[in-house]
Design a protein around this motif. Structure first.
Motif, PDB file in Angstrom:
ATOM      1  N   UNK A   1       0.837  -1.204   0.000  1.00  0.00           N
ATOM      2  CA  UNK A   1       0.000   0.000   0.000  1.00  0.00           C
ATOM      3  C   UNK A   1       0.873   1.256   0.000  1.00  0.00           C
ATOM      4  N   UNK A   2       1.974   1.199   0.752  1.00  0.00           N
ATOM      5  CA  UNK A   2       2.868   2.353   0.822  1.00  0.00           C
ATOM      6  C   UNK A   2       3.536   2.577  -0.542  1.00  0.00           C
TER       7      UNK A   2
ATOM      8  N   UNK B   1       3.347   5.823  -3.033  1.00  0.00           N
ATOM      9  CA  UNK B   1       4.519   6.490  -3.615  1.00  0.00           C
ATOM     10  C   UNK B   1       4.328   6.660  -5.114  1.00  0.00           C
TER      11      UNK B   1
ATOM     12  N   UNK C   1      13.806   6.434  -1.475  1.00  0.00           N
ATOM     13  CA  UNK C   1      13.078   7.110  -0.398  1.00  0.00           C
ATOM     14  C   UNK C   1      12.141   6.189   0.370  1.00  0.00           C
ATOM     15  N   UNK C   2      11.744   5.083  -0.241  1.00  0.00           N
ATOM     16  CA  UNK C   2      10.761   4.222   0.427  1.00  0.00           C
ATOM     17  C   UNK C   2      11.303   2.815   0.679  1.00  0.00           C
TER      18      UNK C   2
ATOM     19  N   UNK D   1      14.938   2.612   2.822  1.00  0.00           N
ATOM     20  CA  UNK D   1      14.798   2.958   4.245  1.00  0.00           C
ATOM     21  C   UNK D   1      13.943   1.958   5.015  1.00  0.00           C
ATOM     22  N   UNK D   2      12.878   1.460   4.390  1.00  0.00           N
ATOM     23  CA  UNK D   2      12.011   0.538   5.107  1.00  0.00           C
ATOM     24  C   UNK D   2      12.631  -0.854   5.204  1.00  0.00           C
TER      25      UNK D   2
ATOM     26  N   UNK E   1      13.148   3.651  15.404  1.00  0.00           N
ATOM     27  CA  UNK E   1      12.820   5.003  14.996  1.00  0.00           C
ATOM     28  C   UNK E   1      11.399   5.127  14.477  1.00  0.00           C
ATOM     29  N   UNK E   2      10.977   4.175  13.610  1.00  0.00           N
ATOM     30  CA  UNK E   2       9.607   4.323  13.115  1.00  0.00           C
ATOM     31  C   UNK E   2       8.627   3.337  13.728  1.00  0.00           C
ATOM     32  N   UNK E   3       9.078   2.555  14.695  1.00  0.00           N
ATOM     33  CA  UNK E   3       8.111   1.721  15.405  1.00  0.00           C
ATOM     34  C   UNK E   3       7.629   2.375  16.683  1.00  0.00           C
TER      35      UNK E   3
END
Lengths: 292, 367
Positions: free
Chosen positions: A191-192, A196, A209-210, A213-214, A289-291
């Motif tokens: 979905x992400x 994008x 960018x996606x 990093x993920x 960081x993103x959790x």
């Protein structure tokens, strides 16, 4: 009914012919191209020698300080910093400093090479199913083929020394880097990615960018595995002349020096634990960081 | 509705087909020769996603595309920004066929003309709320200054009610708040077209109503062309200027809320609308008797007037309180334009028994 109890194998002569044919072909190949391949790897050799000398000639307190500093910035955990410092001090006290620095240099180079080669291959695999189905069996062979077997052609081509050692280690240690890069990118939420694309990302923008990093936590797990596997290869690499902690271990095996083997083995374990804890806690911090 | 039908449509879809499978072009021939969705799946292992969709969408209006899951609505909306490529057909945006666009033109369109809001929010988990809102703008490259980006981001976050949340990460926000970020991200690009794919379906009912209110109030001022997908008829009736109903990949009815409620085109649609509170949706003027067909025996001793634009629910309330002998419908100037009696009112609110029978028929047919 002989052929039922006894496998109808090729005759001894035929087998010998096949082996001979393969061997001569490869020998001719290595005679023809050996020196130019060696030349190709010359910059790598220069770098290896330079790094090893650098680590050995740098005063030990500076090295320990640097390791402590890197551990701190990667993990922000004083226990890990303390553990790393004490391990290195013990290694020095027991007279294994120089060998440890040699091993450290070769592991560093092997890890860098694995990342440099593994990352783009992993990205390619994630991008195309065809590439994945082509590369996966190669990785399987690299991981399961006994390392001694691929040492033979490497030594025939390049002789004994640091470069064939590095190649053997990288062949063994690169698969987890490739696999986990691929896995990390493939597991990015569809979905992400769609979002994008819907907002007008190009292929490279999406990747940079996606996806990367993920996938970073997974990529870090790959780097961690690569380091562990390189370390486990140092003894085998020492058989073809790579200096470091592997050589005393090898000497201990052939002469049955139990204590010598144990100390050097423990030094390898200590290096492995330092690398593992530092890189893992860095990976976890990235994930956190993103959790959060 | 009549004031916008004269302007050229914003988006036109002509003869759109989408078939999933190995040989879509071959499958297209079979479909055109009369094979239906089920036969195509059973015999040829191709999935008929969309068949012969013809649709025109007015600018500055909310077009709702409605259907049950599997009806092809999410497939359809993904054609409008070419996340999916059709098997056949045309899609005209401001008169230009977007299917002829090359990669560069397509990217331009996605960067500037069409923005999208997703069912599962689809925010970037590794970026802050501010970075998420600026995402579409930053993809354009160097054309925007940092200060301008900041300003737009602050403005839109404030508009969706998330002032001061810039430095949070998506996971720290509730579902409703995340979708507000999704909306701010889409609005920040200033695109005229907003695609909303079941944008509020994942939210709980109260928050969903809040979000609908917010969307409607933003729309009053922004006047975008919004294509809104939903499976919820109440939502469709509430926000849609026009509603298109999809079933099995085919468009079976398009019209405004009144049309759909009063003239459902078949049993499927009739069943859809059976449970709706029609008195709230229907307008007085749609159920009135015209002035040219007045009954002769009107008892005008206790007359009552009501505006044609009011809902039937309002009229009912007023009727019960005032107990009039005759109800006159008036326009905004107070002139009489129609008449309503108790029989008409009773008919309007009575439960549609035909729909129940249709439903049983559908069950029997599918069993």
């Amino acid at each position: 009914m002989d052929w039922l109890t006894e496998f109808p194998a090729l005759s001894y002569d035929a087998l010998r012919e096949i082996n001979k044919a393969v061997d001569t072909t490869f020998r001719d190949f290595s005679r023809e191209y050996g020196s130019s391949i060696e030349q190709f790897f010359d910059p790598l050799l220069q770098f290896l020698v330079w790094l090893e000398q650098l680590l050995i000639t740098t005063p030990w307190p500076i090295i320990i300080g640097l390791v402590a500093l890197v551990s701190w910035f990667a993990s922000r955990n004083y226990k890990i910093v303390l553990g790393a410092t004490i391990s290195l001090l013990l290694i020095g006290i027991f007279g294994m400093w120089e060998n440890t620095m040699s091993t450290l240099s070769i592991i560093t180079v092997c890890t860098l090479l694995s990342i440099l080669l593994g990352l783009p291959i992993g990205i390619l695999m994630a991008h195309s199913n065809r590439a994945q189905s082509f590369i996966t069996p190669i990785l399987d062979v690299m991981q399961t083929m006994p390392s001694f077997v691929y040492l033979i052609p490497v030594v025939m081509l390049l002789g004994i020394g640091k470069v064939p050692g590095v190649i053997a280690v990288v062949i063994y240690a690169i698969p987890p880097m490739i696999r986990l890069t691929n896995l990390g990118i493939r597991h990015v939420d569809k979905a992400v990615l769609e979002a994008a694309e819907a907002f007008g990302s190009t292929y490279w923008q999406k990747l940079r960018q996606v996806q990367l990093p993920l996938a970073l936590p997974s990529i870090f797990a790959g780097i961690n595995q690569t380091i562990m596997m390189s370390l486990s290869m140092v003894v085998i690499a020492s058989m073809i002349g790579v200096k470091g902690l592997g050589q005393p271990v090898l000497k201990a095996i052939t002469n049955q020096y139990f204590a010598m083997g144990l100390f050097n083995g423990l030094a390898i374990v200590a290096l492995a634990i330092i690398f593992d804890r530092v890189s893992q806690s860095y990976g976890k911090r990235l994930q956190g960081q993103h959790n959060a | 509705m009549s004031n916008i039908t004269d302007t050229p449509p914003k988006l036109v879809v002509e003869g759109l087909y989408k078939i999933f499978g190995k040989h879509p072009q071959q499958a297209l021939q079979w479909v055109k020769e009369g094979m239906n969705k089920q036969e195509l799946l059973d015999q040829k292992h191709h999935v008929l996603g969309l068949q012969d969709i013809n649709l025109s969408i007015q600018p500055r209006s909310i077009e709702v595309i409605m259907g049950l899951s599997g009806s092809g609505k999410s497939t359809l909306i993904r054609h409008f920004n070419r996340l999916l490529e059709p098997t056949a057909g045309k899609i005209l945006l401001d008169g230009e066929d977007i299917l002829t666009f090359n990669q560069r033109q397509l990217r331009e369109m996605r960067l500037h003309k069409i923005a999208m809001v997703f069912q599962k929010f689809a925010l970037m988990p590794h970026l802050t709320i501010a970075e998420n809102v600026q995402y579409g703008l930053k993809l354009r490259g160097s054309s925007l200054k940092e200060a301008d980006l900041q300003e737009r981001c602050t403005y839109w976050l404030e508009r969706v009610g998330l002032k001061g949340m810039e430095q949070h990460y998506p996971r720290q926000l509730s579902g409703g708040m995340q979708q507000r970020v999704g909306l701010a991200r889409a609005l920040a690009t200033d695109a005229d077209i907003l695609l909303m794919d079941e944008a509020f379906s994942a939210l709980d009912p109260l928050i969903r109503t809040d979000m609908q209110d917010m969307l409607l109030s933003l729309q009053q001022e922004l006047n975008k062309t919004i294509i809104f997908i939903t499976h919820d008829l109440d939502e469709a009736l509430r926000i849609g200027d026009s509603i298109a109903i999809l079933r099995d990949g085919a468009l079976i009815q398009q019209g405004n809320a009144q049309d759909i409620l009063l003239n459902p085109v078949d049993a499927y649609v009739r069943r859809f609308v059976a449970d709706v509170n029609r008195t709230r949706v229907l307008k007085v003027k749609t159920i009135m008797q015209g002035m040219n067909a007045l009954p002769t025996d009107i008892d005008d001793s206790r007359p009552m007037t009501v505006k044609g634009s009011r809902s039937v629910e309002y009229l009912l309330n007023k009727t019960i309180l005032q107990n009039p002998s005759a109800i006159w419908v008036v326009n905004n100037k107070g002139e009489r334009i129609g008449y309503i009696d108790r029989a008409i009112l009773a008919n309007t609110i009575g439960r549609d028994e035909e729909a129940d029978q249709d439903w049983e028929g559908l069950w029997a047919a599918s069993a």
